[in-house]
Design a protein around this motif. Structure first.
Motif, PDB file in Angstrom:
ATOM      1  N   THR A  20       0.740  -1.164  -0.001  1.00 17.23           N
ATOM      2  CA  THR A  20       0.165   0.076   0.023  1.00 17.23           C
ATOM      3  C   THR A  20       1.044   1.262  -0.032  1.00 17.23           C
ATOM      4  O   THR A  20       0.231   2.341   0.135  1.00 17.23           O
ATOM      5  CB  THR A  20      -0.863   0.112   1.170  1.00 17.23           C
ATOM      6  OG1 THR A  20       0.026   0.302   2.527  1.00 17.23           O
ATOM      7  CG2 THR A  20      -1.650  -1.076   1.560  1.00 17.23           C
TER       8      THR A  20
ATOM      9  N   ASN B 252      -4.995   8.092   0.365  1.00 23.71           N
ATOM     10  CA  ASN B 252      -5.623   8.425   1.795  1.00 23.71           C
ATOM     11  C   ASN B 252      -6.917   7.319   1.735  1.00 23.71           C
ATOM     12  O   ASN B 252      -7.051   6.607   2.541  1.00 23.71           O
ATOM     13  CB  ASN B 252      -5.716   9.825   2.154  1.00 23.71           C
ATOM     14  CG  ASN B 252      -4.552  10.202   2.588  1.00 23.71           C
ATOM     15  OD1 ASN B 252      -3.390   9.649   2.623  1.00 23.71           O
ATOM     16  ND2 ASN B 252      -4.576  11.493   2.696  1.00 23.71           N
ATOM     17  N   ALA B 253      -7.476   7.448   0.711  1.00 25.24           N
ATOM     18  CA  ALA B 253      -8.835   6.924   0.878  1.00 25.24           C
ATOM     19  C   ALA B 253      -8.844   5.444   0.538  1.00 25.24           C
ATOM     20  O   ALA B 253      -9.429   4.774   1.250  1.00 25.24           O
ATOM     21  CB  ALA B 253      -9.859   7.611  -0.337  1.00 25.24           C
ATOM     22  N   PHE B 254      -7.996   4.862  -0.250  1.00 24.13           N
ATOM     23  CA  PHE B 254      -7.549   3.603  -0.441  1.00 24.13           C
ATOM     24  C   PHE B 254      -7.155   3.003   0.876  1.00 24.13           C
ATOM     25  O   PHE B 254      -7.579   1.824   1.271  1.00 24.13           O
ATOM     26  CB  PHE B 254      -6.673   3.513  -1.570  1.00 24.13           C
ATOM     27  CG  PHE B 254      -6.135   1.998  -1.569  1.00 24.13           C
ATOM     28  CD1 PHE B 254      -6.956   1.166  -2.580  1.00 24.13           C
ATOM     29  CD2 PHE B 254      -5.034   1.251  -1.022  1.00 24.13           C
ATOM     30  CE1 PHE B 254      -6.552  -0.215  -2.595  1.00 24.13           C
ATOM     31  CE2 PHE B 254      -4.856  -0.050  -1.009  1.00 24.13           C
ATOM     32  CZ  PHE B 254      -5.641  -0.668  -1.980  1.00 24.13           C
TER      33      PHE B 254
ATOM     34  N   PHE C 163      -7.677   4.198   3.944  1.00 21.27           N
ATOM     35  CA  PHE C 163      -8.645   3.898   4.942  1.00 21.27           C
ATOM     36  C   PHE C 163      -9.656   2.520   4.669  1.00 21.27           C
ATOM     37  O   PHE C 163      -9.795   1.734   5.605  1.00 21.27           O
ATOM     38  CB  PHE C 163      -9.708   5.218   5.117  1.00 21.27           C
ATOM     39  CG  PHE C 163      -8.781   6.151   5.872  1.00 21.27           C
ATOM     40  CD1 PHE C 163      -8.559   5.950   7.346  1.00 21.27           C
ATOM     41  CD2 PHE C 163      -8.452   7.250   5.254  1.00 21.27           C
ATOM     42  CE1 PHE C 163      -7.863   6.957   7.934  1.00 21.27           C
ATOM     43  CE2 PHE C 163      -8.030   8.424   6.188  1.00 21.27           C
ATOM     44  CZ  PHE C 163      -7.658   8.215   7.510  1.00 21.27           C
ATOM     45  N   ASP C 164      -9.771   2.416   3.549  1.00 20.60           N
ATOM     46  CA  ASP C 164     -10.708   1.176   3.091  1.00 20.60           C
ATOM     47  C   ASP C 164      -9.784  -0.086   3.457  1.00 20.60           C
ATOM     48  O   ASP C 164     -10.371  -0.989   3.770  1.00 20.60           O
ATOM     49  CB  ASP C 164     -10.783   1.181   1.641  1.00 20.60           C
ATOM     50  CG  ASP C 164     -12.290   1.985   1.250  1.00 20.60           C
ATOM     51  OD1 ASP C 164     -12.717   2.304   2.076  1.00 20.60           O
ATOM     52  OD2 ASP C 164     -12.266   2.504   0.044  1.00 20.60           O
ATOM     53  N   PHE C 165      -8.470  -0.053   2.825  1.00 19.39           N
ATOM     54  CA  PHE C 165      -7.764  -1.460   3.141  1.00 19.39           C
ATOM     55  C   PHE C 165      -7.434  -1.666   4.443  1.00 19.39           C
ATOM     56  O   PHE C 165      -7.701  -2.819   4.842  1.00 19.39           O
ATOM     57  CB  PHE C 165      -6.123  -0.947   2.583  1.00 19.39           C
ATOM     58  CG  PHE C 165      -5.235  -2.087   2.859  1.00 19.39           C
ATOM     59  CD1 PHE C 165      -5.213  -3.161   1.986  1.00 19.39           C
ATOM     60  CD2 PHE C 165      -4.345  -1.986   3.945  1.00 19.39           C
ATOM     61  CE1 PHE C 165      -4.359  -4.134   2.537  1.00 19.39           C
ATOM     62  CE2 PHE C 165      -3.640  -3.003   4.398  1.00 19.39           C
ATOM     63  CZ  PHE C 165      -3.377  -4.286   3.350  1.00 19.39           C
TER      64      PHE C 165
ATOM     65  N   ARG D 233      -9.239  -0.829   7.112  1.00 22.39           N
ATOM     66  CA  ARG D 233     -10.840  -1.145   7.784  1.00 22.39           C
ATOM     67  C   ARG D 233     -10.804  -2.815   7.545  1.00 22.39           C
ATOM     68  O   ARG D 233     -11.217  -3.521   8.488  1.00 22.39           O
ATOM     69  CB  ARG D 233     -11.858  -0.602   7.141  1.00 22.39           C
ATOM     70  CG  ARG D 233     -12.447   0.539   7.917  1.00 22.39           C
ATOM     71  CD  ARG D 233     -13.688   1.235   7.451  1.00 22.39           C
ATOM     72  NE  ARG D 233     -13.655   1.870   6.103  1.00 22.39           N
ATOM     73  CZ  ARG D 233     -13.381   3.062   5.818  1.00 22.39           C
ATOM     74  NH1 ARG D 233     -13.231   3.990   6.902  1.00 22.39           N
ATOM     75  NH2 ARG D 233     -13.080   3.501   4.754  1.00 22.39           N
ATOM     76  N   SER D 234     -10.603  -3.366   6.666  1.00 22.62           N
ATOM     77  CA  SER D 234     -10.548  -4.815   6.421  1.00 22.62           C
ATOM     78  C   SER D 234      -9.433  -5.659   6.968  1.00 22.62           C
ATOM     79  O   SER D 234      -9.408  -6.354   7.745  1.00 22.62           O
ATOM     80  CB  SER D 234     -10.928  -5.240   5.072  1.00 22.62           C
ATOM     81  OG  SER D 234      -9.657  -5.332   4.323  1.00 22.62           O
TER      82      SER D 234
ATOM     83  N   GLU E 177      -9.191   8.696  10.893  1.00 24.02           N
ATOM     84  CA  GLU E 177     -10.366   9.492  10.139  1.00 24.02           C
ATOM     85  C   GLU E 177     -11.295  10.746  10.498  1.00 24.02           C
ATOM     86  O   GLU E 177     -11.452  11.366   9.775  1.00 24.02           O
ATOM     87  CB  GLU E 177     -11.489   8.045   9.818  1.00 24.02           C
ATOM     88  CG  GLU E 177     -10.847   7.148   9.001  1.00 24.02           C
ATOM     89  CD  GLU E 177     -11.969   6.007   8.557  1.00 24.02           C
ATOM     90  OE1 GLU E 177     -12.175   5.208   9.469  1.00 24.02           O
ATOM     91  OE2 GLU E 177     -12.655   6.359   7.484  1.00 24.02           O
TER      92      GLU E 177
END
Lengths: 456, 456
Positions: A243, A248-250, A252-254, A256-257, A273
């Motif tokens: 990564t 930044n958006a990617f 946060f998604d990454f 979270r999982s 966030e």
């Protein structure tokens, strides 16, 4: 009287007029932003009691403290036994004070001493020199300024968002565009190390990953293995490493999982966030701000946000950094004081602005005009003109002794004074002045009032 | 971890936000004048080599220097013989550095080291702390700031006239009216002592006359006699004493005849008259400026002009002083560097401005407006407002955690913040703000843009 060849202690510096003007530009710019955000200035003494300083910076730090000898007959409490015991035994009997090693410990000491007068949350900034008996080398000095801002007495993430705003403001004021302000959260690092099954090893993990650009992933893996990371941990880490260049958006998604099910990691992610959301609410734009999930510094004291700023295109390391801590003042008897702080590296910012030629012209000379004259009579007229210029608030000077006009101009030139007013017999007769622009070389003849209006 | 009760070394001080704001007001005011007159800032290291400092301040000064212990195993060069020799013998082997004792010696050291880069005449100012191991008492500290301006490399009396102008400007800026800036010339003192037949005794002479107001002429005569002044000398001195309250014009007349035939005295008088003439030419007005023929200070180094400023109606001693010296840098191998310098006493000026309530209101608070809010939704709106205020250059802050409105107001009150913007649900609905003046207590409801315009 013996004549001495003068010098200064190694690792220290004199700052002459030109360096001072540039340094003041840096201090003033940072201070203006601190004040815009409601931070108030604090100054603490250069000397602190050694009891305040010792044990706060690790064994190495204790070695690097400059100790001040007790006044008077400093040996009076020493007996032969002490002396045989060596420096370690003698030190506490001949020295009770040391020079400030950083601004954080004196700040903590101040907060505890003044806790009943301070209005919390306490937003303070401090710009003072610190001293370390480090081996001097290029870019490392024994006396250097720190420039810190901290808020204590609140764990509101508004403070973290404000720090990002301040970084953007300061760098915009400096005209610095090509930089990255990285932010991470200590809890995310903890989460990552737990998820890959290498609990408590976030420090080694980040040190290794930090070398990714230089040595590549294969070598990083070798280093991790040598530090006792299992092959399972290393392969579970691989997606995180991939990564590195994500936005930044990617990220946060990454995460979270990736951190799903890990409470502390998810809490760090949620805090981060929230910081971004508050930053946006304050009008902040994400350009130059980067969530860096492997950014690690101050792991022994930072407990939440971690900040670091790097300038690109110049090899100089990080020029600012900071983070949130949970227990600033515990060692002085006041537990649970949370805060978040940030420090600008003045010496490195100086080198960056110099290298990128970003110092504004007006930070180099403060005298705007010099009055030059051809004779004693003209000198008297020159003094009258000088008085009027200063009365109008125009920074100005006169060469104090009658000398060749060339020498007077040379003085103005060396001091970077942009304008010279010339007074000769002809000018006096006609009640005018000659105003010369040193840069463009052009000159005009005009009356005093008009000259003042022009220079203002 | 042991809990320590924190303190600071005796004779040192912390400066909290309010004191710093006031101190900065003093520093900024003085600095602005120094720069208006073409002085450039210099900073030197806190530590100097002991070889630079020792022997410059007399035996007492050497005792009062703070010495810094060598780093590492500081005892490694000491043998039993040294140890038996006592502190005096051990000191040079365990300490090579000391803390700056004043700004003059480091300045002299700087001039010699940088003589080939410096543009002479060199007008420098310096505002830095100095350290003295004096016994602390009211108004006397072990760490305090000095605020010096010097011109070196010229003996032009324009410099003396400019110092008078700077004094008047600084005191006018402070709003201080009831003060006297005294000026004398060392050569006049020499002349007086020669004329009365007490050559070389100008120091004792001035010390005695200085007590005139307190103890009267009869007692002063007794003191003079006890110091070995002949009765003839004392009676020849009497007319000088009787001039104490005379004006400048009378004094110049008086001393032209009193010093008649004494070359050095007349030279001093001529220099002083020239200073007054140049001062007038610069637009200076003589109000507050007093020729004081028995003003004496720094007799061991001043060779020409002597300055001193006293504020009336407050018992605090002199708050500034200076003079001309002939040989600043001889001890460092550069002879014949003449200069003239002046020093503002920051701590005393602080006490005077405080006592006379002359600190301007705006030097007390820097945050102009605080944003207060009633709930989480209003907090977000508050952050948006805050971003806009700061973008407009208005120093502002928000209470970072949602709490009772009363606590938020209390925070603004304690920090002397003059305005509070209140955001409640009603305001949000109507897209307005309530702007409250904390001082007058009155408030109005208006839009954000209008509030910004008003606060600017």
């Amino acid at each position: 009287m013996n004549v001495q060849k003068p010098g200064i202690p190694k690792g220290t510096r004199d700052f002459g007029p030109e360096e001072m003007a540039k340094r003041n530009y840096i201090f003033d710019t940072i201070k203006k932003t601190f004040e815009l955000f409601g931070y108030q200035q604090l100054e603490t003494p250069a000397m602190e009691n050694l009891a305040t300083l010792t044990g706060k910076y690790g064994d190495e730090g204790d070695q690097l403290l400059f100790k001040v000898l007790n006044s008077g007959d400093f040996l009076k409490n020493i007996d032969q036994q002490d002396w045989i015991g060596g420096s370690g035994q003698v030190l506490p009997r001949i020295s009770e004070k040391g020079l400030r090693y950083d601004l954080t410990v004196p700040f903590a000491r101040y907060v505890v001493m003044h806790r009943n007068e301070i209005t919390f949350p306490f937003k303070r900034f401090q710009m003072q020199p610190v001293w370390r008996a480090d081996r001097p080398q290029k870019g490392r000095y024994r006396e250097f300024y720190q420039c810190d801002a901290d808020v204590v007495g609140t764990d509101s993430l508004v403070c973290e968002a404000e720090i990002l705003m301040m970084i953007k403001k300061v760098f915009a004021d400096f005209g610095l565009k090509d930089y990255t302000a990285k932010i991470n959260n200590r809890k995310i690092l903890t989460g990552i190390s737990e998820v890959i099954g290498a609990q408590g090893k976030e420090g080694e993990l980040c040190v290794a990953i930090d070398k990714l650009d230089k040595i590549g992933w294969e070598k990083v893996k070798e280093e991790l293995a040598s530090k006792g990371f299992s092959s399972g941990a290393i392969s579970r880490l691989e997606p995180v490493v991939e990564t590195q260049t994500a936005d930044n958006a990617f990220l946060f998604d990454f995460f979270r999982s990736f951190l799903a099910g890990n409470d502390i990691g998810l809490q760090g992610l949620a805090e981060l966030e929230e910081v971004f959301a508050l930053f946006g609410q304050l009008g902040g734009e994400e350009e130059n701000i980067q969530f860096d999930p492997v950014l690690a510094r101050g792991l022994s004291y930072y407990t939440g946000a971690i900040f670091e700023v790097k300038v690109h295109g110049i090899s100089i390391g990080s020029i600012s950094g900071g983070g949130r801590y949970d227990n600033l003042t515990g060692v002085f008897g006041l537990p649970d004081v949370s805060g978040v702080g940030f420090s600008f590296g003045v010496d490195r910012i100086y080198d960056v602005l110099e290298a990128l030629q970003l110092f504004p012209e007006q930070s180099r000379a403060q005298t705007k005009v010099m009055v030059a004259y051809f004779g004693e009579k003209e000198k008297l007229e020159g003094l009258r003109v000088l008085g009027a210029l200063r009365k109008a608030g125009i920074s100005s000077e006169i060469y104090p002794e009658l000398t060749k006009i060339k020498k007077q101009f040379n003085y103005a030139d060396k001091k970077n004074i942009p304008y010279v007013i010339v007074i000769g017999s002809e000018e006096m007769e006609k009640e005018v002045l000659t105003l010369k622009s040193m840069k463009e070389g052009k000159q005009e003849t005009l009356g005093l009032e008009k000259a003042i209006a022009l220079l203002q």
